[in-house]
Design a protein around this motif. Sequence first.
Motif, PDB file in Angstrom:
ATOM      1  N   THR A  11      15.493  66.818   7.960  1.00 17.11           N
ATOM      2  CA  THR A  11      15.045  65.560   7.371  1.00 17.11           C
ATOM      3  C   THR A  11      14.414  64.651   8.420  1.00 17.11           C
ATOM      4  O   THR A  11      13.424  63.970   8.169  1.00 17.11           O
ATOM      5  N   TYR A  65      14.401  66.327  -0.257  1.00 16.95           N
ATOM      6  CA  TYR A  65      14.479  67.446   0.685  1.00 16.95           C
ATOM      7  C   TYR A  65      15.885  67.541   1.273  1.00 16.95           C
ATOM      8  O   TYR A  65      16.472  68.633   1.376  1.00 16.95           O
ATOM      9  N   ARG A  69      18.487  70.673   0.696  1.00 15.41           N
ATOM     10  CA  ARG A  69      19.025  71.387   1.864  1.00 15.41           C
ATOM     11  C   ARG A  69      20.542  71.378   1.845  1.00 15.41           C
ATOM     12  O   ARG A  69      21.190  72.393   2.090  1.00 15.41           O
ATOM     13  N   ASP A  76      14.941  75.643   5.458  1.00 18.64           N
ATOM     14  CA  ASP A  76      14.155  74.680   6.224  1.00 18.64           C
ATOM     15  C   ASP A  76      12.808  75.278   6.576  1.00 18.64           C
ATOM     16  O   ASP A  76      12.731  76.264   7.327  1.00 18.64           O
ATOM     17  N   THR A  80       8.549  74.504   2.317  1.00 12.81           N
ATOM     18  CA  THR A  80       9.474  73.833   1.401  1.00 12.81           C
ATOM     19  C   THR A  80       9.163  72.349   1.299  1.00 12.81           C
ATOM     20  O   THR A  80       9.203  71.764   0.213  1.00 12.81           O
ATOM     21  N   VAL A  81       8.847  71.727   2.439  1.00 17.45           N
ATOM     22  CA  VAL A  81       8.479  70.307   2.426  1.00 17.45           C
ATOM     23  C   VAL A  81       7.269  70.093   1.521  1.00 17.45           C
ATOM     24  O   VAL A  81       7.223  69.141   0.727  1.00 17.45           O
ATOM     25  N   VAL A  84       8.355  70.182  -2.008  1.00 24.42           N
ATOM     26  CA  VAL A  84       9.040  68.948  -2.406  1.00 24.42           C
ATOM     27  C   VAL A  84       8.025  67.841  -2.665  1.00 24.42           C
ATOM     28  O   VAL A  84       8.134  67.093  -3.646  1.00 24.42           O
TER      29      VAL A  84
END
Length: 244
Positions: A11, A65, A69, A76, A80-81, A84
Motif C-alpha cells: 500500500t 488494494y 491484500r 502484490d 493488481t493495482v 483495482v
Amino acid sequence: MGSRPTDDPGTGEVEATFDPVVEAYDAVVLPQRLAADTPDLTETSRTARAVERSRKLLGQVRGKYADWRDRGHVVDSWGTVLDVFDAVATTRPGRREHDNAERIDVLDATDTWLREYPYVVAVGLVDGKWPERPDGAFPPAFRDAVVAGEGPAAGLGVRGAWTEERERDHFVDAVRTATEGLVLTRFTEDADGVTYHRSPLLDEFDDRGVDLPAVEGGDVADLLAADRRLPESLRRVLDVEVAE
C-alpha cells in the motif's frame, strides 16, 4: 517525484508512486490553467474538480488494494493495482434493486463524468431543481451573506460564475454520456398544484436549433405502463424497433 516503484508493491508504494503525480499536477498545471483562463474561470474550475476527483479516486484505490491484500484475495503486483484502479473507476454508483437492475443504473449528474452509455434519461430538468444544490452545514443567513458579498463575509464566497458553470458542467457531462439516445424529462406541476418551468439549461438546445419533440399525453402513459411500452414519439427519435 516519489520513490521508484518496486516489483511487488504494498500500500505504501502505491501512495508513494501516485500521490506526487497528483500533487505535481495541482502545483504546476492548475496555476498555468488559471493564468491562461477567461474571466469566468471555467477551465480552472473544471481542472480543480478533476484534481479533487483524482485524489478521491487514489484514496479509494489505496483502501481497496489494502483490503484485498489483507484478505488474501490478490497478490502484490502493479497489474493488481491496475485492476483495482479499473474496478474503482468503473463502479456504477446508485444502482437500485429492481427487476431492471441489470440494464438500468441510476446516477447523480456528478457521477456521469467520463462515462458512456447508449441511452441516458436525465430526470427532473426543472428550473431551480436540476441539478439541485445540496444544503450546507452553515446557517442560511450566513450562506446568504457570503453569496451576497456583504461585510467581512465577502472574502469567503466563490465567484458566482463558478457555481453557475458547475451546474452547466454537470448537465453537459450527463448529455455527453449518451452515445445513441438522450431523453430529458421534467415535471410541470407538483402534488400541491404548483406550476414549474423547465430548466434554463435546456435553452442551449434552442440556441443551437436542436428540435426537442415533447412526450405528452398517451405517450407518457406508455412510459409509465407496467409493460414498459416505448412511445411512438421516442421510437421515431431513437430510430429503434420494439417488439409488440
